[in-house]
Design a protein around this motif. Structure first.
Motif, mmCIF file in Angstrom:
data_model
loop_
_atom_site.group_PDB
_atom_site.id
_atom_site.type_symbol
_atom_site.label_atom_id
_atom_site.label_comp_id
_atom_site.label_asym_id
_atom_site.label_seq_id
_atom_site.Cartn_x
_atom_site.Cartn_y
_atom_site.Cartn_z
ATOM 1 N N SER A 127 0.836 -1.215 0.000
ATOM 2 C CA SER A 127 0.000 0.000 0.000
ATOM 3 C C SER A 127 0.872 1.267 0.000
ATOM 4 N N GLU A 128 2.008 1.214 0.672
ATOM 5 C CA GLU A 128 2.908 2.375 0.612
ATOM 6 C C GLU A 128 3.392 2.610 -0.825
ATOM 7 N N LEU A 129 3.706 1.513 -1.503
ATOM 8 C CA LEU A 129 4.183 1.639 -2.886
ATOM 9 C C LEU A 129 3.056 2.086 -3.809
ATOM 10 N N GLU A 130 1.841 1.619 -3.546
ATOM 11 C CA GLU A 130 0.704 2.027 -4.382
ATOM 12 C C GLU A 130 0.509 3.542 -4.329
ATOM 13 N N GLU A 131 0.646 4.103 -3.129
ATOM 14 C CA GLU A 131 0.474 5.560 -3.008
ATOM 15 C C GLU A 131 1.552 6.321 -3.777
ATOM 16 N N ILE A 132 2.773 5.815 -3.686
ATOM 17 C CA ILE A 132 3.867 6.467 -4.420
ATOM 18 C C ILE A 132 3.672 6.304 -5.928
ATOM 19 N N ALA A 133 3.223 5.121 -6.321
ATOM 20 C CA ALA A 133 2.986 4.858 -7.746
ATOM 21 C C ALA A 133 1.893 5.782 -8.291
ATOM 22 N N ASP A 134 0.799 5.945 -7.537
ATOM 23 C CA ASP A 134 -0.293 6.827 -7.972
ATOM 24 C C ASP A 134 0.213 8.246 -8.169
ATOM 25 N N LEU A 135 1.015 8.682 -7.195
ATOM 26 C CA LEU A 135 1.557 10.026 -7.281
ATOM 27 C C LEU A 135 2.455 10.183 -8.516
ATOM 28 N N ALA A 136 3.273 9.178 -8.774
ATOM 29 C CA ALA A 136 4.178 9.248 -9.932
ATOM 30 C C ALA A 136 3.387 9.309 -11.237
ATOM 31 N N VAL A 137 2.331 8.494 -11.312
ATOM 32 C CA VAL A 137 1.512 8.486 -12.531
ATOM 33 C C VAL A 137 0.800 9.833 -12.691
ATOM 34 N N ASN A 138 0.214 10.330 -11.592
ATOM 35 C CA ASN A 138 -0.545 11.591 -11.665
ATOM 36 C C ASN A 138 0.323 12.794 -12.003
ATOM 37 N N HIS A 139 1.587 12.748 -11.587
ATOM 38 C CA HIS A 139 2.461 13.900 -11.820
ATOM 39 C C HIS A 139 3.493 13.639 -12.907
ATOM 40 N N ASN A 140 3.305 12.538 -13.634
ATOM 41 C CA ASN A 140 4.166 12.299 -14.777
ATOM 42 C C ASN A 140 5.639 12.182 -14.378
ATOM 43 N N LEU A 141 5.910 11.419 -13.319
ATOM 44 C CA LEU A 141 7.273 11.265 -12.824
ATOM 45 C C LEU A 141 7.785 9.856 -13.118
ATOM 46 N N TYR A 142 9.091 9.736 -13.202
ATOM 47 C CA TYR A 142 9.706 8.419 -13.341
ATOM 48 C C TYR A 142 10.079 7.870 -11.970
ATOM 49 N N ILE A 143 10.128 6.545 -11.885
ATOM 50 C CA ILE A 143 10.594 5.884 -10.668
ATOM 51 C C ILE A 143 11.851 5.092 -11.013
ATOM 52 N N ILE A 144 12.866 5.281 -10.196
ATOM 53 C CA ILE A 144 14.041 4.412 -10.275
ATOM 54 C C ILE A 144 13.920 3.478 -9.083
ATOM 55 N N SER A 145 13.707 2.197 -9.338
ATOM 56 C CA SER A 145 13.447 1.252 -8.249
ATOM 57 C C SER A 145 14.633 0.307 -8.077
ATOM 58 N N ASP A 146 15.410 0.571 -7.035
ATOM 59 C CA ASP A 146 16.624 -0.216 -6.773
ATOM 60 C C ASP A 146 16.252 -1.404 -5.881
ATOM 61 N N GLU A 147 16.254 -2.601 -6.486
ATOM 62 C CA GLU A 147 15.745 -3.796 -5.796
ATOM 63 C C GLU A 147 16.852 -4.810 -5.524
ATOM 64 N N ILE A 148 18.073 -4.304 -5.383
ATOM 65 C CA ILE A 148 19.240 -5.175 -5.285
ATOM 66 C C ILE A 148 19.214 -6.107 -4.060
ATOM 67 N N TYR A 149 18.470 -5.717 -2.999
ATOM 68 C CA TYR A 149 18.398 -6.567 -1.792
ATOM 69 C C TYR A 149 17.125 -7.399 -1.707
ATOM 70 N N GLU A 150 16.411 -7.562 -2.810
ATOM 71 C CA GLU A 150 15.083 -8.199 -2.747
ATOM 72 C C GLU A 150 15.098 -9.585 -2.113
ATOM 73 N N LYS A 151 16.210 -10.314 -2.238
ATOM 74 C CA LYS A 151 16.238 -11.694 -1.734
ATOM 75 C C LYS A 151 16.636 -11.780 -0.268
ATOM 76 N N LEU A 152 17.154 -10.688 0.272
ATOM 77 C CA LEU A 152 17.626 -10.740 1.656
ATOM 78 C C LEU A 152 16.574 -10.125 2.574
ATOM 79 N N ILE A 153 15.532 -10.908 2.821
ATOM 80 C CA ILE A 153 14.405 -10.471 3.636
ATOM 81 C C ILE A 153 14.163 -11.510 4.714
#
Ligand code: PLP
Length: 396
Positions: free
Chosen positions: A182-208
């Protein structure tokens, strides 16, 4: 006069303490090093074998700039399987590490003066990579109350006519925090509404560790995927930092720009390392589980110990191999007359007097904190914690 743009770049502050620790190690001093930003494990043997095989087969020539096709396909397969992300091979650009991928991404996105929102605490290189590429870093401090995660509201308040992109780094280096869907959804909505790009650094995705799940923001819908550059690589997941393989997944028109840029800068990533990365991505993932289990044990140990030390506080990291610790209660205290004024003077004194290395939070835009890496074995971690405790007890 030499290039102004480059002179405005500050050398990575993590290297200052690291260099000093190394110097002391070379003198034969026994340092417990919590400063290292890479896994201490050896690259798994099936991955090394794949590289040896590649050499034996003569896989030693240029590959296509964006990576050899089998690797691009394997990355697409991985993104679909792990992240519910659907990409075509021509949307993947393989580079010399995720850092190089970030560099390509900003080079492709930014015009002079474009602003990039960087939530703090941030990974050291983000602001400098933005500056190198003509952009303006806009540092947005995330509060500890929100577990160091930036909110869409805070981003909205920082927007200007020049805002071009937002960096999302989850799991986060240095805090170990993970953004929820849900936190990401809010950021995504904002990016879409304001025509912004997202750089999503997911290098640690497996270390959870624990129940949290990694969500790629690009997987939240077609509109957000169309304006996201996903950054990933094999360095942290497979203990392959020295091999230098990272990649981007992005819309084809952006991939094409990054690829043509790379064609004139570095060409393809190392052919042999590409074959090793292929083995890492397509091979058994048991090695990842084993390393993760070791990190989890160390994490539990470190969190429990640090929380027991008076004056230190930390929030539990859900991912990465870092622990971010508030040391501001120590400011104003002194060690045999030498006053601790900030996290840098704390880290410097701790290294000199107790032979324990860690990274001051100034490097991450969070001056009250220090970063511990648990990339050393439990025995050493224990020794390091004992030295730290003793040092703190001696403060006046
Ligand atoms: C280590 C790291 C990288 C860079 O990884 P390489 O593939 O080794 O270049 C990128 N982002 C973050 C947050 C990192 O910690």
């Amino acid at each position: 006069m030499l290039a102004k743009k480059v002179q405005s770049i500050t050398p990575s502050p993590t290297f200052v303490i690291n260099a000093k620790a190394k110097e002391m190690k070379n003198k034969g001093i026994n340092i417990i090093d919590f400063g290292v930003g890479e896994p201490d494990f050896d690259t798994p043997s099936h991955i090394k074998e794949a590289a040896i095989q590649a050499i034996k087969e003569g896989f030693t020539r240029y590959t296509p700039v964006a990576g050899y096709p089998e690797l691009q396909e394997a990355i697409c397969y991985k993104l679909k399987k792990d992240n519910q992300l659907f990409y075509q091979p021509q949307e993947i650009v393989v580079s010399n590490g995720a850092k190089h991928s970030l560099s390509n991404a900003f080079a492709a996105l930014l015009n002079p003066g474009d602003e990039v929102i960087i939530p703090a605490p941030y990974w050291v290189s983000y602001p400098e990579i933005v500056k190198i590429n003509g952009g303006v870093p806009v540092i947005l401090p995330a509060s500890v109350k929100h577990n160091f995660k930036i909110t869409a509201d805070a981003i909205a308040a920082a927007l200007t006519a020049r805002t071009k992109a937002i960096i999302v780094n989850s799991p986060n280096n240095p805090t170990g925090q993970i953004y929820t869907r849900s936190e990401l959804e809010e950021i995504a909505d904002l990016a879409v509404n304001h025509n912004l790009y997202i750089i999503s650094d997911e290098i640690y995705e497996k270390l959870i560790y624990g129940e949290q799940q990694h969500i790629s923001i690009a997987s939240l819908g077609e509109e957000i995927q169309a304006r996201t550059i996903v950054i990933n690589g094999v360095s942290k997941t497979y203990a392959m930092t020295g091999w230098r393989i990272g990649y981007t997944a992005s819309p084809a028109h952006i991939a094409k720009l990054m690829s043509s840029l790379q064609s004139h800068a570095t060409s393809n990533a190392n052919s042999i390392a590409q074959r090793a990365a292929l083995a890492a991505i397509l091979g058994s993932q048991d090695c990842v589980e084993q390393m993760k289990a070791a990190f989890a044990k160390r994490r539990d140990y470190m969190v429990q110990k640090i929380k027991a030390i008076p004056k230190l506080t930390c929030i539990e990291p859900d991912g990465t191999f870092y622990l971010f610790v508030d040391v501001s209660n120590l400011f104003g205290h002194n060690y045999q007359g030498q006053v601790i004024t900030d996290s840098l003077s704390f880290a410097t004194l701790l290294l000199e007097k107790a032979q324990v290395a860690l990274i001051p939070g100034t490097a991450f835009g969070a001056p009250d904190y220090v970063r511990f890496s648990y990339t050393l074995d439990l025995e050493q971690a224990q020794e390091g914690i004992e030295r730290l405790e003793k040092f703190i007890l001696q403060l006046n």
